[in-house]
Design a protein around this motif. Sequence first.
Motif, PDB file in Angstrom:
ATOM      1  N   ARG A   1       0.829  -1.205   0.000  1.00  0.00           N
ATOM      2  CA  ARG A   1       0.000   0.000   0.000  1.00  0.00           C
ATOM      3  C   ARG A   1       0.867   1.260   0.000  1.00  0.00           C
ATOM      4  NH1 ARG A   1      -5.568  -0.791  -1.066  1.00  0.00           N
ATOM      5  NH2 ARG A   1      -5.976  -2.958  -0.491  1.00  0.00           N
TER       6      ARG A   1
ATOM      7  N   TRP B   1       2.059   1.810  -3.459  1.00  0.00           N
ATOM      8  CA  TRP B   1       1.021   2.413  -4.294  1.00  0.00           C
ATOM      9  C   TRP B   1       1.012   3.929  -4.121  1.00  0.00           C
ATOM     10  CZ3 TRP B   1      -3.916  -1.144  -3.509  1.00  0.00           C
ATOM     11  CH2 TRP B   1      -3.632  -2.399  -4.046  1.00  0.00           C
ATOM     12  N   ASP B   2       1.201   4.386  -2.885  1.00  0.00           N
ATOM     13  CA  ASP B   2       1.254   5.842  -2.649  1.00  0.00           C
ATOM     14  C   ASP B   2       2.419   6.469  -3.409  1.00  0.00           C
ATOM     15  OD1 ASP B   2      -0.945   5.713  -0.983  1.00  0.00           O
ATOM     16  OD2 ASP B   2       0.239   5.557   0.858  1.00  0.00           O
TER      17      ASP B   2
ATOM     18  N   ARG C   1       1.457   6.785  -7.018  1.00  0.00           N
ATOM     19  CA  ARG C   1       0.539   7.907  -7.209  1.00  0.00           C
ATOM     20  C   ARG C   1       1.298   9.236  -7.222  1.00  0.00           C
ATOM     21  NH1 ARG C   1      -2.489   4.775  -3.341  1.00  0.00           N
ATOM     22  NH2 ARG C   1      -4.149   3.615  -4.392  1.00  0.00           N
TER      23      ARG C   1
ATOM     24  N   ASP D   1      -5.752  -6.553  -8.354  1.00  0.00           N
ATOM     25  CA  ASP D   1      -6.208  -5.386  -7.595  1.00  0.00           C
ATOM     26  C   ASP D   1      -5.231  -4.229  -7.737  1.00  0.00           C
ATOM     27  OD1 ASP D   1      -4.257  -6.761  -6.126  1.00  0.00           O
ATOM     28  OD2 ASP D   1      -5.025  -6.033  -4.205  1.00  0.00           O
ATOM     29  N   GLU D   2      -3.944  -4.554  -7.895  1.00  0.00           N
ATOM     30  CA  GLU D   2      -2.927  -3.525  -8.108  1.00  0.00           C
ATOM     31  C   GLU D   2      -3.135  -2.833  -9.450  1.00  0.00           C
ATOM     32  OE1 GLU D   2       1.197  -3.771  -6.427  1.00  0.00           O
ATOM     33  OE2 GLU D   2       1.562  -4.529  -8.461  1.00  0.00           O
TER      34      GLU D   2
ATOM     35  N   ALA E   1      -5.956  -2.649 -11.107  1.00  0.00           N
ATOM     36  CA  ALA E   1      -7.193  -1.885 -11.038  1.00  0.00           C
ATOM     37  C   ALA E   1      -7.010  -0.600 -10.242  1.00  0.00           C
ATOM     38  CB  ALA E   1      -8.295  -2.734 -10.408  1.00  0.00           C
ATOM     39  N   GLU E   2      -6.139  -0.631  -9.241  1.00  0.00           N
ATOM     40  CA  GLU E   2      -5.915   0.523  -8.378  1.00  0.00           C
ATOM     41  C   GLU E   2      -5.064   1.595  -9.053  1.00  0.00           C
ATOM     42  OE1 GLU E   2      -6.417   2.675  -4.850  1.00  0.00           O
ATOM     43  OE2 GLU E   2      -7.283   0.706  -5.333  1.00  0.00           O
ATOM     44  N   LEU E   3      -4.071   1.176  -9.858  1.00  0.00           N
ATOM     45  CA  LEU E   3      -3.066   2.113 -10.342  1.00  0.00           C
ATOM     46  C   LEU E   3      -3.199   2.495 -11.817  1.00  0.00           C
ATOM     47  CD1 LEU E   3       0.123   0.620  -8.629  1.00  0.00           C
ATOM     48  CD2 LEU E   3      -1.256   2.566  -7.865  1.00  0.00           C
TER      49      LEU E   3
ATOM     50  N   SER F   1     -15.604  -8.640 -11.638  1.00  0.00           N
ATOM     51  CA  SER F   1     -14.439  -7.824 -11.327  1.00  0.00           C
ATOM     52  C   SER F   1     -13.424  -7.931 -12.453  1.00  0.00           C
ATOM     53  CB  SER F   1     -13.803  -8.307 -10.022  1.00  0.00           C
ATOM     54  OG  SER F   1     -13.300  -9.630 -10.201  1.00  0.00           O
TER      55      SER F   1
END
Length: 291
Positions: free
Chosen positions: A169, A172-173, A176, A193-194, A196-198, A268
């Motif tokens: 996590r 990920w920050d 971003r 999920d990574e 989809a998140e990034l 998903s």
Amino acid sequence: MSEHVVRVQDLRKTYRGGLEALRGVSFDIGRGETFALLGPNGAGKSTVIEILEGYRDRTSGEVSVLGVDPHRGGLDWKARLGIVLQNTGEAPTASVRELLAHFASFYPRSRDVDEVIAAVGLSEKAKVSVRKLSGGQRRRVDVALGIIGRPELLFLDEPTTGFDPEVRRHFWDLIRQLQAEGTTILLTTHYLDEAAELAERAAIIVAGEVASVGPIDDLGGPAARVPIVRWREGDAMHEERTDDPGALVAGLYARGGEPDRLEVVRPSLEDVYLSFLGDEARRVTEAGNAA
């Protein structure tokens, strides 16, 4: 986005003996975009990445990275790239700060070494030998080396392998932050999920071909995103795809109250991804995700 940092058109790679690793791969990446390359092991992702980085020749097709054919890219071009490999070999004896300072000297406009160390969460380990770090900490050093040169285009090949959930996590920050600075990122990951998140967009590669490409929420087309209603009647489980799950559920209630184990599932990214894989590849992927 009007400017393409990466353009790949009908990319093909055939190895000696006739093995086709890539069979007409096409996609593009806009400036400032984070693009995910998804696919099972052996699908051709690594071959694509190595061609884009200039480390492997292609058999045919057109490729442009930062306006240059990677096959002809020189040192000035390579200085504009950041690369975080999946495997980086034996760890050096140098300290974290010594290693980053050494690499920073190779670039004309490198980032501040201490700021990069802080960004990857290694300030307390700055004077420690890289060889004495844990596997997850060494991975963060890899990421620091990838961004120290302030790259225009950053290749991240399975960057969070070996990270625990909290560290992932934090990573990920960091991504971003790079996105906010306008860095273009090409990400390969087995963590959907990574992606989809990034990532804004992605390509799914299966057996050397692009099975689907586009915005994360549109992969597979409208049919792949149709909701699924599942319920149990007696000893049998039932499943039905429908564009109007509310009407279907209301009909089930009208037939005798709430069905047992009723659920409405909206597919998903993982569901869409698995729908493109063959039975064996799907089994291997699901087993890996469960491990």
